[in-house]
Design a protein around this motif. Structure first.
Motif, PDB file in Angstrom:
ATOM      1  N   THR A  40     -29.729   1.023 -12.388  1.00 17.24           N
ATOM      2  CA  THR A  40     -30.345  -0.415 -12.796  1.00 17.24           C
ATOM      3  C   THR A  40     -31.698  -0.258 -12.591  1.00 17.24           C
ATOM      4  OG1 THR A  40     -30.244  -1.189 -10.486  1.00 17.24           O
ATOM      5  CG2 THR A  40     -28.356  -1.558 -11.997  1.00 17.24           C
ATOM      6  N   SER A  41     -32.659  -1.229 -13.278  1.00 18.58           N
ATOM      7  CA  SER A  41     -34.057  -1.125 -13.152  1.00 18.58           C
ATOM      8  C   SER A  41     -34.509  -1.137 -11.748  1.00 18.58           C
ATOM      9  CB  SER A  41     -34.633  -2.133 -14.238  1.00 18.58           C
ATOM     10  OG  SER A  41     -34.112  -3.328 -13.941  1.00 18.58           O
ATOM     11  N   GLU A  42     -33.755  -1.761 -10.966  1.00 20.09           N
ATOM     12  CA  GLU A  42     -34.148  -2.114  -9.384  1.00 20.09           C
ATOM     13  C   GLU A  42     -33.908  -0.881  -8.447  1.00 20.09           C
ATOM     14  OE1 GLU A  42     -35.962  -5.039  -8.283  1.00 20.09           O
ATOM     15  OE2 GLU A  42     -36.038  -5.247 -10.534  1.00 20.09           O
ATOM     16  N   MET A  43     -33.324   0.049  -8.920  1.00 18.79           N
ATOM     17  CA  MET A  43     -33.035   1.266  -7.923  1.00 18.79           C
ATOM     18  C   MET A  43     -34.354   2.054  -7.761  1.00 18.79           C
ATOM     19  SD  MET A  43     -30.151   4.330  -8.450  1.00 18.79           S
ATOM     20  CE  MET A  43     -29.640   5.245  -7.067  1.00 18.79           C
ATOM     21  N   PRO A  44     -34.652   2.188  -6.277  1.00 15.20           N
ATOM     22  CA  PRO A  44     -35.790   3.058  -6.025  1.00 15.20           C
ATOM     23  C   PRO A  44     -35.884   4.376  -6.709  1.00 15.20           C
ATOM     24  CG  PRO A  44     -35.019   1.940  -3.984  1.00 15.20           C
ATOM     25  CD  PRO A  44     -33.730   1.971  -5.194  1.00 15.20           C
ATOM     26  N   ALA A  45     -37.095   4.671  -7.125  1.00 17.29           N
ATOM     27  CA  ALA A  45     -37.228   5.888  -7.915  1.00 17.29           C
ATOM     28  C   ALA A  45     -36.862   7.048  -7.320  1.00 17.29           C
ATOM     29  CB  ALA A  45     -38.686   5.959  -8.390  1.00 17.29           C
ATOM     30  N   ILE A  46     -37.063   6.949  -5.889  1.00 15.29           N
ATOM     31  CA  ILE A  46     -36.828   8.100  -5.125  1.00 15.29           C
ATOM     32  C   ILE A  46     -35.208   8.454  -5.034  1.00 15.29           C
ATOM     33  CG2 ILE A  46     -37.043   7.025  -3.139  1.00 15.29           C
ATOM     34  CD1 ILE A  46     -38.252   9.689  -1.692  1.00 15.29           C
ATOM     35  N   ASP A  47     -34.686   7.332  -5.005  1.00 15.61           N
ATOM     36  CA  ASP A  47     -33.254   7.574  -5.118  1.00 15.61           C
ATOM     37  C   ASP A  47     -32.771   7.995  -6.486  1.00 15.61           C
ATOM     38  OD1 ASP A  47     -33.232   6.648  -2.426  1.00 15.61           O
ATOM     39  OD2 ASP A  47     -32.658   4.720  -3.032  1.00 15.61           O
ATOM     40  N   VAL A  48     -33.235   7.579  -7.324  1.00 15.19           N
ATOM     41  CA  VAL A  48     -32.949   7.931  -8.702  1.00 15.19           C
ATOM     42  C   VAL A  48     -32.982   9.582  -8.901  1.00 15.19           C
ATOM     43  CG1 VAL A  48     -33.267   7.692 -11.253  1.00 15.19           C
ATOM     44  CG2 VAL A  48     -33.119   5.710  -9.742  1.00 15.19           C
ATOM     45  N   LEU A  49     -34.597   9.922  -8.606  1.00 19.14           N
ATOM     46  CA  LEU A  49     -34.680  11.134  -8.469  1.00 19.14           C
ATOM     47  C   LEU A  49     -33.780  12.054  -7.680  1.00 19.14           C
ATOM     48  CD1 LEU A  49     -36.876  13.570  -9.409  1.00 19.14           C
ATOM     49  CD2 LEU A  49     -38.284  12.889  -7.430  1.00 19.14           C
ATOM     50  N   SER A  50     -33.329  11.547  -6.620  1.00 12.84           N
ATOM     51  CA  SER A  50     -32.501  12.287  -5.822  1.00 12.84           C
ATOM     52  C   SER A  50     -31.207  12.476  -6.383  1.00 12.84           C
ATOM     53  CB  SER A  50     -32.379  11.642  -4.256  1.00 12.84           C
ATOM     54  OG  SER A  50     -31.450  12.202  -3.397  1.00 12.84           O
ATOM     55  N   MET A  51     -30.663  11.691  -7.088  1.00 12.71           N
ATOM     56  CA  MET A  51     -29.481  11.721  -7.844  1.00 12.71           C
ATOM     57  C   MET A  51     -29.726  12.704  -8.850  1.00 12.71           C
ATOM     58  SD  MET A  51     -27.702   8.795 -10.080  1.00 12.71           S
ATOM     59  CE  MET A  51     -27.489   7.799  -8.773  1.00 12.71           C
ATOM     60  N   MET A  52     -30.695  12.767  -9.721  1.00 16.09           N
ATOM     61  CA  MET A  52     -30.775  13.411 -10.690  1.00 16.09           C
ATOM     62  C   MET A  52     -30.964  15.245 -10.157  1.00 16.09           C
ATOM     63  SD  MET A  52     -33.980  11.729 -12.914  1.00 16.09           S
ATOM     64  CE  MET A  52     -34.371  12.934 -13.766  1.00 16.09           C
ATOM     65  N   CYS A  53     -31.656  15.327  -9.185  1.00 19.44           N
ATOM     66  CA  CYS A  53     -31.555  16.596  -8.434  1.00 19.44           C
ATOM     67  C   CYS A  53     -30.463  17.215  -8.085  1.00 19.44           C
ATOM     68  CB  CYS A  53     -32.581  16.676  -7.246  1.00 19.44           C
ATOM     69  SG  CYS A  53     -34.538  16.571  -7.820  1.00 19.44           S
ATOM     70  N   SER A  54     -29.483  16.360  -7.414  1.00 25.96           N
ATOM     71  CA  SER A  54     -28.035  16.668  -6.727  1.00 25.96           C
ATOM     72  C   SER A  54     -27.140  16.821  -8.035  1.00 25.96           C
ATOM     73  CB  SER A  54     -27.820  15.491  -5.872  1.00 25.96           C
ATOM     74  OG  SER A  54     -27.626  14.406  -6.361  1.00 25.96           O
ATOM     75  N   LYS A  55     -27.297  16.232  -9.036  1.00 26.88           N
ATOM     76  CA  LYS A  55     -26.250  16.340 -10.041  1.00 26.88           C
ATOM     77  C   LYS A  55     -26.958  17.281 -11.329  1.00 26.88           C
ATOM     78  CE  LYS A  55     -24.214  12.053  -9.344  1.00 26.88           C
ATOM     79  NZ  LYS A  55     -23.604  10.558 -10.025  1.00 26.88           N
ATOM     80  N   GLY A  56     -28.083  17.752 -11.114  1.00 23.53           N
ATOM     81  CA  GLY A  56     -28.471  18.701 -12.066  1.00 23.53           C
ATOM     82  C   GLY A  56     -29.052  17.934 -13.414  1.00 23.53           C
ATOM     83  N   LEU A  57     -29.403  16.649 -13.408  1.00 21.19           N
ATOM     84  CA  LEU A  57     -29.629  15.958 -14.595  1.00 21.19           C
ATOM     85  C   LEU A  57     -31.147  15.950 -15.039  1.00 21.19           C
ATOM     86  CD1 LEU A  57     -27.779  12.543 -13.519  1.00 21.19           C
ATOM     87  CD2 LEU A  57     -26.875  14.516 -14.883  1.00 21.19           C
TER      88      LEU A  57
END
Length: 406
Positions: free
Chosen positions: A270-287
């Motif tokens: 969602t648009s309200e999720m902090p960018a650092i948490d989104v980035l962490s998700m991308m890094c951990s999942k290889g996205l």
């Protein structure tokens, strides 16, 4: 699916396979050069990063060149007073460094530092002010780190996921190799099926070195003069330029070619999720990207994918990000994107586009036109209600060429 549709898809597949087989790396590089001459645009040259540079300097070089990553090299006779490496002199390739490589290592240190100091900065309800303070403090320290330390950390496995550098090498003696070969041995010749996004074109320093090459895309300690860089975007741009000779492919629908990712396999936030948490998700999942849906359109946390598509966060959105701007990672992801866009306007870099989409039933021609026009890495397929039904990327197109070759 009608027989006519199936026949068109088969013909399109044959055309694309022939395109990959008959086109060469040299063809694409010549097309790039003709484009540059025709547009009379000022070129900034190939960006090279010295392995001894600081992270701060490396990120500034990437920002100045408006690129996501660049080769990391060692140059024995470099003038220390020079801001950039002279590409006319031989260099030894160490690897490739991208903005996301830096951020992966930075996030790992952010998480470790928070854990060691017993600070609750990782949880979803973490205090924003404390996060900003910590991002500022670590960002200032991180800016002084050396590029070599980042390269070592990436190969050791930031987020416990060891990986190859995002790049490869094609030697000038092999410029006549087909695009199919370059795609298979260069862009996709990486561990853990992680594709490379760029290939360095290198003129080897001597014939003795060539005798020890195991393949035309060997990267380990390659040495020579840098000639150019071939990116996934270059290959897809060249394909788009040659579509007139691929009439059946142009008519094929994306869905009929079974290319890209369907909505059921996409990752949404969602648009309200902090960018650092989104980035962490991308890094951990290889996205390399994920879809952003409007927060007010999500009826349930378990149905985020049914929300209205509002944006996209990809590795391209971190282009130009400097250590003193790491604090913006504490913002909600949509506000982070707005901050990045404002920064790009101030630096006169307005190439990044918020979101590029095509109708759900779009054909290959429409997708390629959008990829080429906006020079983005992905295009979303969106239905009439504004929901994302799929996404097609540069990598998907190269993967299709690679698969058709076999």
């Amino acid at each position: 699916v009608s027989e006519k549709t199936m026949a068109t898809a088969r013909d399109g597949a044959r055309e694309l396979a022939a395109f990959g087989r008959d086109s060469t790396v040299k063809d694409v590089l010549q097309w790039k050069e003709n484009l540059r001459i025709g547009s009379q645009s000022e070129t900034k040259g190939t960006i090279l990063i010295d392995v001894h540079d600081t992270v701060g300097k490396a990120l500034r070089l990437l920002a100045d060149g408006n690129v996501l990553s660049a080769p990391v090299v060692v140059q024995e006779k470099r003038n220390s007073a020079s801001k950039r490496i002279d590409v006319r002199d031989p260099v030894t390739l160490v690897g490739f460094l991208g903005v996301t490589d830096v951020l992966k290592v930075f996030l790992e240190e952010f998480v470790r530092d928070a854990f060691e100091n017993n600070r609750d900065l990782i949880a979803e309800n973490a205090d924003v002010r404390e996060r900003v303070e910590e991002l500022d403090r670590l960002g200032e320290m991180f800016e002084r780190k050396t590029v070599s330390s980042i390269c070592n950390a990436v190969c050791a496995g930031a987020f416990s996921s060891p990986q190859r550098y995002d790049g490869g090498v094609v030697y000038t003696k092999d410029l006549e190799m087909s695009l199919t070969t370059a795609i298979h041995e260069g862009f996709f010749n990486v561990r853990d099926t992680i594709p490379a996004h760029r290939l360095l074109i290198l003129q080897p320093e001597d014939d003795l070195f060539l005798q020890h090459l195991k393949s035309p895309t060997t990267t380990m300690f390659a040495r020579g003069k840098v000639v150019d860089i071939l990116s996934q975007s270059d290959v897809v741009g060249y394909l788009h330029a040659k579509l007139e000779s691929l009439p059946s492919l142009s008519q094929c629908k994306i869905a009929d070619m079974e290319i890209g990712t369907s909505w059921s396999d996409m990752v949404f936030v969602t648009s309200e999720m902090p960018a650092i948490d989104v980035l962490s998700m991308m890094c951990s999942k290889g996205l390399t990207s994920l879809a952003i849906v409007a927060h007010d359109s999500v009826e349930s946390p378990r149905a985020v994918e049914r929300g209205r598509l509002e944006g996209n966060l990809s590795t391209s959105d971190f282009r130009g990000l400097q250590p003193h701007e790491f604090r913006t990672l504490a913002l909600p992801v949509q506000k982070f994107l707005a901050a990045r866009k404002m920064s790009e306007v101030q630096t006169k870099n307005t190439e990044n586009i918020d979101l590029v989409s095509v109708p759900e039933e779009a054909n290959i021609l429409q997708a390629l036109e959008m990829l080429a026009k906006y020079r983005v890495h992905r295009v979303y397929r969106v239905n009439e209600a504004g929901r994302a039904m799929g996404v097609i990327t540069l990598t998907d197109i190269l993967l299709l060429i690679d698969n058709l070759a076999s």
